[in-house]
Each structure stands twice: as C-alpha cells, then as structure tokens.
Scaffold this motif. Sequence first.
Motif, PDB file in Angstrom:
ATOM      1  N   LYS A   8      47.157  26.080  45.437  1.00  0.00           N
ATOM      2  CA  LYS A   8      47.677  27.454  45.429  1.00  0.00           C
ATOM      3  C   LYS A   8      46.987  28.258  44.323  1.00  0.00           C
ATOM      4  O   LYS A   8      47.044  27.881  43.153  1.00  0.00           O
ATOM      5  CB  LYS A   8      49.192  27.448  45.219  1.00  0.00           C
ATOM      6  CG  LYS A   8      49.962  26.761  46.336  1.00  0.00           C
ATOM      7  CD  LYS A   8      51.453  26.963  46.201  1.00  0.00           C
ATOM      8  CE  LYS A   8      51.997  26.247  44.978  1.00  0.00           C
ATOM      9  NZ  LYS A   8      53.483  26.394  44.867  1.00  0.00           N
ATOM     10  N   VAL A   9      46.355  29.358  44.719  1.00  0.00           N
ATOM     11  CA  VAL A   9      45.561  30.153  43.780  1.00  0.00           C
ATOM     12  C   VAL A   9      46.114  31.572  43.689  1.00  0.00           C
ATOM     13  O   VAL A   9      46.437  32.200  44.706  1.00  0.00           O
ATOM     14  CB  VAL A   9      44.078  30.210  44.225  1.00  0.00           C
ATOM     15  CG1 VAL A   9      43.266  31.118  43.309  1.00  0.00           C
ATOM     16  CG2 VAL A   9      43.477  28.812  44.248  1.00  0.00           C
ATOM     17  N   LEU A  10      46.210  32.067  42.453  1.00  0.00           N
ATOM     18  CA  LEU A  10      46.552  33.468  42.205  1.00  0.00           C
ATOM     19  C   LEU A  10      45.326  34.157  41.613  1.00  0.00           C
ATOM     20  O   LEU A  10      44.730  33.668  40.661  1.00  0.00           O
ATOM     21  CB  LEU A  10      47.728  33.577  41.230  1.00  0.00           C
ATOM     22  CG  LEU A  10      48.134  34.985  40.795  1.00  0.00           C
ATOM     23  CD1 LEU A  10      48.650  35.796  41.976  1.00  0.00           C
ATOM     24  CD2 LEU A  10      49.196  34.930  39.681  1.00  0.00           C
ATOM     25  N   ILE A  11      44.938  35.281  42.207  1.00  0.00           N
ATOM     26  CA  ILE A  11      43.751  36.022  41.776  1.00  0.00           C
ATOM     27  C   ILE A  11      44.178  37.223  40.940  1.00  0.00           C
ATOM     28  O   ILE A  11      45.013  38.024  41.385  1.00  0.00           O
ATOM     29  CB  ILE A  11      42.936  36.499  43.002  1.00  0.00           C
ATOM     30  CG1 ILE A  11      42.400  35.297  43.777  1.00  0.00           C
ATOM     31  CG2 ILE A  11      41.785  37.412  42.567  1.00  0.00           C
ATOM     32  CD1 ILE A  11      41.856  35.652  45.151  1.00  0.00           C
ATOM     33  N   VAL A  12      43.608  37.357  39.746  1.00  0.00           N
ATOM     34  CA  VAL A  12      43.938  38.485  38.864  1.00  0.00           C
ATOM     35  C   VAL A  12      42.652  39.258  38.559  1.00  0.00           C
ATOM     36  O   VAL A  12      41.738  38.731  37.925  1.00  0.00           O
ATOM     37  CB  VAL A  12      44.588  38.006  37.555  1.00  0.00           C
ATOM     38  CG1 VAL A  12      45.049  39.203  36.729  1.00  0.00           C
ATOM     39  CG2 VAL A  12      45.748  37.063  37.831  1.00  0.00           C
ATOM     40  N   ASP A  13      42.580  40.488  39.026  1.00  0.00           N
ATOM     41  CA  ASP A  13      41.400  41.329  38.816  1.00  0.00           C
ATOM     42  C   ASP A  13      41.807  42.778  39.039  1.00  0.00           C
ATOM     43  O   ASP A  13      42.587  43.070  39.946  1.00  0.00           O
ATOM     44  CB  ASP A  13      40.283  40.947  39.794  1.00  0.00           C
ATOM     45  CG  ASP A  13      38.928  41.484  39.362  1.00  0.00           C
ATOM     46  OD1 ASP A  13      38.748  42.715  39.426  1.00  0.00           O
ATOM     47  OD2 ASP A  13      38.071  40.695  38.970  1.00  0.00           O
ATOM     48  N   ASP A  14      41.286  43.690  38.218  1.00  0.00           N
ATOM     49  CA  ASP A  14      41.715  45.088  38.338  1.00  0.00           C
ATOM     50  C   ASP A  14      41.034  45.826  39.482  1.00  0.00           C
ATOM     51  O   ASP A  14      41.453  46.920  39.855  1.00  0.00           O
ATOM     52  CB  ASP A  14      41.505  45.838  37.022  1.00  0.00           C
ATOM     53  CG  ASP A  14      40.044  45.962  36.635  1.00  0.00           C
ATOM     54  OD1 ASP A  14      39.271  45.047  36.985  1.00  0.00           O
ATOM     55  OD2 ASP A  14      39.675  46.949  35.985  1.00  0.00           O
ATOM     56  N   SER A  15      39.988  45.243  40.071  1.00  0.00           N
ATOM     57  CA  SER A  15      39.293  45.889  41.180  1.00  0.00           C
ATOM     58  C   SER A  15      39.919  45.470  42.512  1.00  0.00           C
ATOM     59  O   SER A  15      39.919  44.285  42.865  1.00  0.00           O
ATOM     60  CB  SER A  15      37.809  45.503  41.181  1.00  0.00           C
ATOM     61  OG  SER A  15      37.199  45.831  42.417  1.00  0.00           O
ATOM     62  N   LEU A  16      40.453  46.447  43.239  1.00  0.00           N
ATOM     63  CA  LEU A  16      41.083  46.172  44.529  1.00  0.00           C
ATOM     64  C   LEU A  16      40.076  45.545  45.498  1.00  0.00           C
ATOM     65  O   LEU A  16      40.379  44.555  46.170  1.00  0.00           O
ATOM     66  CB  LEU A  16      41.647  47.460  45.126  1.00  0.00           C
ATOM     67  CG  LEU A  16      42.213  47.361  46.556  1.00  0.00           C
ATOM     68  CD1 LEU A  16      43.374  46.382  46.603  1.00  0.00           C
ATOM     69  CD2 LEU A  16      42.644  48.739  47.053  1.00  0.00           C
TER      70      LEU A  16
END
Length: 344
Positions: A8-16
């Motif tokens: 299970k991966v959560l992606i965190v990035d400010d670019s939509l």
Amino acid sequence: MRVKHKIKVLIVDDSLLFRETLAKEIAQDLGIEVVGTASDPYMARDMILQLKPDVLTLDVEMPKMNGIEFLKKLMPQYPLPVIVVSSSSKNVLDALDAGAVEFVTKPEMTRSGGMSSFINELKIKIKIASTAKVGNLKKEYIPTNLVSGTGIDIKNAIIAIGASTGGTEAIFSVVSALPRDMPPIIIVQHMPPVFTKLYAERLNHSCNLEVKEAADGDALKPGRVLIAPGDYQMRLIKKSGGFFVKCSKEEKVSGHCPSVDVLFDSVAEVAGKKAIGVILTGMGRDGAKGLLNMKKTGAYTIGQDEKTSIVYGMPMVAFNIGAVDKQLPLERISEELVRFLSKQ
C-alpha cells in the motif's frame, strides 16, 4: 490459494499532474496498490493515520511544510518506509539524514524515456522499501568516537566497505567513529552520480578522516576514505608506488554500478590477507561473493547483523554463504576494526 498482500503506497507531491501520473503508472504493477495521494504534509499526516500505508513517496519541495521537516516530525511518531522523490541532490541527503530509506531523482521531461525509467526505478524501490525496518535504529546505534588504538598497522592494511539501502547512515556510523590513524578505506555505496560526491563531502565535514569521491588513479593513504563514484566501477590496483583505485565506465555487475562485488573481488586479488572487508545493510546479494573471495584469500570479514540492518539482504546472503568471520551490530563495527588492527 493465499492472495499475496499488495504494497500500500501513499503519494505525497504538490503537483497535481505529477501525483496523478505517479498513481496511474505505479498502480499498473500488480504488487502495488496506491491507496491515496496528498498535496501537502498536513493532508498526508491525516491520510497516513486513516489509510496506514506500507510505503510513502515524498516530494521535498512543498508548500506549508517541506518534506524534510515533515520527515523529522513523522518518523518519531509514525515510523514508516519513506522514498524521497526530488530533483534536488542536497535535499535528498538531508532527507536520508532525517529517516528516509531510499530516494529517486525526478526525471527530466525533455530526456527521451526519462519518465519510463523513473517509474521502473520507483517501483523497484517501493518493493525494497516495503521490507525495510525503520524507527529508532539511527538514534540507537550511533557509536561514540573511538580513541586511537595503540599499534594500529596503518601501512599494511586496507579496509573495504560495501552497502546499499540504509547504507548512507550505516557508513556514517562506522566511519565517523574511527580515529584519524586508520589504514586506507575504500567504499562502494549504491548511489547515482552527483550524490556520491555530495555524500563524500558531507562525510568529510563530519569525520576525523579525509573523505573524498574517488577519481581514477587516486592513491590509497592512511587516514583517507575513497568513495566509488556513481556510474563507475571501482577496483583496487597495485603499482610500484603502492595501492591505487581504478575507476572506469562499465556495465553493471550484480545489478549495480558501482558494484560491491567488483570492489571486493579486486581487493581479494590484490591485497589478500592485508585486507578487511565489511558488508553493511542493503537489498540483494551484491558483495556477498566478493566478500567470500576476500575471506578465501585470508582477509578478515565483518557483516552487519539483522537487528541493526535497515534491509537485511546483502549481509544475510554473505553470512549464509560463509563469507562473514564475525557478525556484529552496527555500533560495534568501528570498535571491532580498531581492536583487530591494534592486535596485529
């Protein structure tokens, strides 16, 4: 038939756009499930508690709070494997210091195939990170600086060290505790170009020893540490003036360039019983056969133990094939090096 658990991966990035692209591409791997995406650390914090991901991919440059500050707050309270995704070399090393276990550099969109290569690398590192042990290992296992040993033979010994995932902190823990009067040390840490130079410079500012990224033809000297440059294979060679390193652009060996096996094999051939081999945390088996070759030629060999390894892969394989003379927790390796050299 038992269904294999997806990572299970959560992606965190400010670019939509980047978040959506990552989520779409990563989810195509049957072993990975993207459970969510977040645009900033505050959203990520809430989603971590709700979704309980196995791995987090984290951008460093973000609004409200940068990724490094987020890591410093996250790891003591909710330790989980974090892969940093960044275009900044300096930020990556700061993030590894703060507790990230791996990193992938953001692709250059102008380069053909850059995104595809990036996605493939990220998938591999997600799977590696999912096996990593994180938490208070770093705080628990930093040794104190050692007093110089009496009678250390600095002229007739060579120390070779190999590491991969978790290795930047493990190498720091070993090297930063060593006294200045040590034999030459040569190191392979799986790391791409640019990062090896920055890592060497960082070590140099925090150690008693001189640390530099190796260049082809560099001489081995007491008190000097040479780190293999990214994308180059590094070997030990002997000439009339002493020992030197040869760094050359070559194919990957054991899946890596630089490869620990390449370094260790050359040390076995050239230095024999004058050498000491150390294999630290990392995924896979690179270095295990090379360490065995070193042991067969009379070298003393040390392997990091399972408890203190972020990923107990390379040292496990080395131990299982009989390549390790002594297996030790990370905080005792520098002490053992000084003890062994002092009795020679």
